[in-house]
Design a protein around this motif. Structure first.
Motif, mmCIF file in Angstrom:
data_model
loop_
_atom_site.group_PDB
_atom_site.id
_atom_site.type_symbol
_atom_site.label_atom_id
_atom_site.label_comp_id
_atom_site.label_asym_id
_atom_site.label_seq_id
_atom_site.Cartn_x
_atom_site.Cartn_y
_atom_site.Cartn_z
ATOM 1 N N GLU A 1 0.857 -1.275 0.005
ATOM 2 C CA GLU A 1 -0.143 0.085 -0.024
ATOM 3 C C GLU A 1 0.865 1.239 0.122
ATOM 4 O O GLU A 1 1.910 1.411 0.720
ATOM 5 C CB GLU A 1 -0.991 0.131 1.263
ATOM 6 N N ILE A 2 0.453 2.369 -0.826
ATOM 7 C CA ILE A 2 1.202 3.559 -0.763
ATOM 8 C C ILE A 2 -0.232 4.496 -0.523
ATOM 9 O O ILE A 2 -1.402 4.354 -1.228
ATOM 10 C CB ILE A 2 1.609 3.920 -2.034
ATOM 11 N N ASP A 3 -0.070 5.549 0.477
ATOM 12 C CA ASP A 3 -1.193 6.413 0.577
ATOM 13 C C ASP A 3 -0.576 7.670 -0.163
ATOM 14 O O ASP A 3 0.614 8.161 -0.245
ATOM 15 C CB ASP A 3 -1.103 6.765 2.009
ATOM 16 N N ALA A 4 -1.772 8.414 -0.696
ATOM 17 C CA ALA A 4 -1.442 9.450 -1.376
ATOM 18 C C ALA A 4 -2.403 10.346 -0.928
ATOM 19 O O ALA A 4 -3.639 10.390 -0.628
ATOM 20 C CB ALA A 4 -1.682 9.381 -3.007
ATOM 21 N N THR A 5 -2.037 11.862 -0.565
ATOM 22 C CA THR A 5 -2.886 12.825 -0.064
ATOM 23 C C THR A 5 -2.670 14.269 -0.890
ATOM 24 O O THR A 5 -1.596 14.411 -1.555
ATOM 25 C CB THR A 5 -2.651 12.782 1.152
ATOM 26 N N TYR A 6 -3.401 14.992 -0.455
ATOM 27 C CA TYR A 6 -3.400 16.434 -1.057
ATOM 28 C C TYR A 6 -4.257 17.329 -0.148
ATOM 29 O O TYR A 6 -4.902 16.824 0.452
ATOM 30 C CB TYR A 6 -3.514 16.507 -2.359
ATOM 31 N N ILE B 1 0.065 -3.003 -5.928
ATOM 32 C CA ILE B 1 0.057 -2.211 -5.119
ATOM 33 C C ILE B 1 -1.185 -1.464 -4.954
ATOM 34 O O ILE B 1 -1.678 -0.697 -5.948
ATOM 35 C CB ILE B 1 1.296 -1.383 -5.490
ATOM 36 N N TYR B 2 -1.697 -1.226 -3.803
ATOM 37 C CA TYR B 2 -2.954 -0.489 -3.662
ATOM 38 C C TYR B 2 -2.629 0.965 -3.248
ATOM 39 O O TYR B 2 -1.893 1.289 -2.184
ATOM 40 C CB TYR B 2 -3.932 -1.012 -2.350
ATOM 41 N N VAL B 3 -3.283 1.854 -3.759
ATOM 42 C CA VAL B 3 -3.022 3.346 -3.428
ATOM 43 C C VAL B 3 -4.133 3.747 -2.739
ATOM 44 O O VAL B 3 -5.450 3.970 -3.405
ATOM 45 C CB VAL B 3 -2.832 4.342 -4.621
ATOM 46 N N ARG B 4 -4.039 4.230 -1.474
ATOM 47 C CA ARG B 4 -5.267 4.762 -0.467
ATOM 48 C C ARG B 4 -5.261 6.252 -0.771
ATOM 49 O O ARG B 4 -4.182 6.757 -0.447
ATOM 50 C CB ARG B 4 -4.988 4.355 0.716
ATOM 51 N N LYS B 5 -6.354 6.813 -1.274
ATOM 52 C CA LYS B 5 -6.285 8.241 -1.401
ATOM 53 C C LYS B 5 -6.868 8.955 -0.142
ATOM 54 O O LYS B 5 -7.892 8.308 0.505
ATOM 55 C CB LYS B 5 -7.124 8.576 -2.739
ATOM 56 N N GLY B 6 -6.497 10.072 0.049
ATOM 57 C CA GLY B 6 -7.147 10.998 1.302
ATOM 58 C C GLY B 6 -6.775 12.277 1.021
ATOM 59 O O GLY B 6 -6.245 12.862 -0.044
ATOM 60 N N PHE B 7 -7.121 13.164 2.197
ATOM 61 C CA PHE B 7 -7.006 14.518 2.234
ATOM 62 C C PHE B 7 -5.909 14.949 3.521
ATOM 63 O O PHE B 7 -5.975 14.034 4.290
ATOM 64 C CB PHE B 7 -8.055 15.223 2.251
ATOM 65 N N THR B 8 -5.472 16.068 3.536
ATOM 66 C CA THR B 8 -4.773 16.296 4.746
ATOM 67 C C THR B 8 -5.632 16.710 5.824
ATOM 68 O O THR B 8 -4.835 17.034 7.000
ATOM 69 C CB THR B 8 -3.502 17.538 4.241
#
Length: 195
Positions: free
Chosen positions: A91-96, A122-129
């Motif tokens: 897993e890799i987390d991606a945020t903005y 690879i799972y990319v979990r998306k989110g916000f800051t």
């Protein structure tokens, strides 16, 4: 009068036949689909998909889509350990930042990154800051770990750069296209296309 209408009708019929024959010959001589553009980089063949406006390459046995070719993003500096922090993860987390003026293109970059890395397991979990009404998790650099690194797409000054802070990769840009370029640069680094 009747003779004139008959001539017009025959003229129209001949014109339609000419168009049909011409179209048939163009398919026979030029194929049924537009020619694909191909480019090689470090022994890897990239094929342009004109319908989706992407480049597809077979990297490490899997097909991977990219928006930019490697030579179009290799000038974006990538810290030495950044690519290795992203490799071999589940897993890799991606945020903005939710209020970023580039939020649409950053969301697109996250989505494209997730689509590409999905082929590699690879799972990319998306989110916000920060908190939002979109039911997505809050992800910050403080959440980054060796097992689950964070990629933080952030609006920056005039420079387009990628830097590493512990297990958090901060990708900063001021132009929409540069967020997509940075996403491709990170992917090329992870997959070993660009060292």
């Amino acid at each position: 009068m009747k003779e004139r209408k008959e001539k017009k009708r025959w003229g129209l019929i001949v014109f339609l036949i000419f168009i049909m024959i011409g179209t048939s010959f163009s398919f026979i001589f030029f194929g049924f689909s537009p020619q694909s553009e191909t480019v090689k980089y470090n022994g890897i063949k990239f094929v342009k998909n004109p319908l989706q406006n992407i480049w597809i390459a077979k990297v490490n046995g899997k097909e991977a889509p990219f928006s930019f070719l490697p030579n179009e993003v290799e000038n974006i500096g990538l810290p030495e350990n950044a690519a290795s922090r992203l490799q071999n993860k589940f897993e890799i987390d991606a945020t903005y930042d939710l209020n970023s003026s580039h939020k649409e293109v950053i969301a697109l970059a996250q989505h494209q990154m997730g689509m590409t890395l999905n082929a590699y397991g690879i799972y990319v979990r998306k989110g916000f800051t920060s908190n939002s009404t979109f039911n997505l998790p809050i992800i910050t650099c403080n959440d980054a770990s060796a097992n689950v690194p964070v990629v933080y797409f952030r609006q920056g000054g005039n420079a387009t750069n990628i830097r590493l802070e512990d297990n958090c990769i901060i990708a900063e840009a001021s132009k929409d296209a540069d967020f997509i370029r940075m996403k491709d640069r990170l992917l090329y680094g992870m997959l070993g296309v660009i060292g």
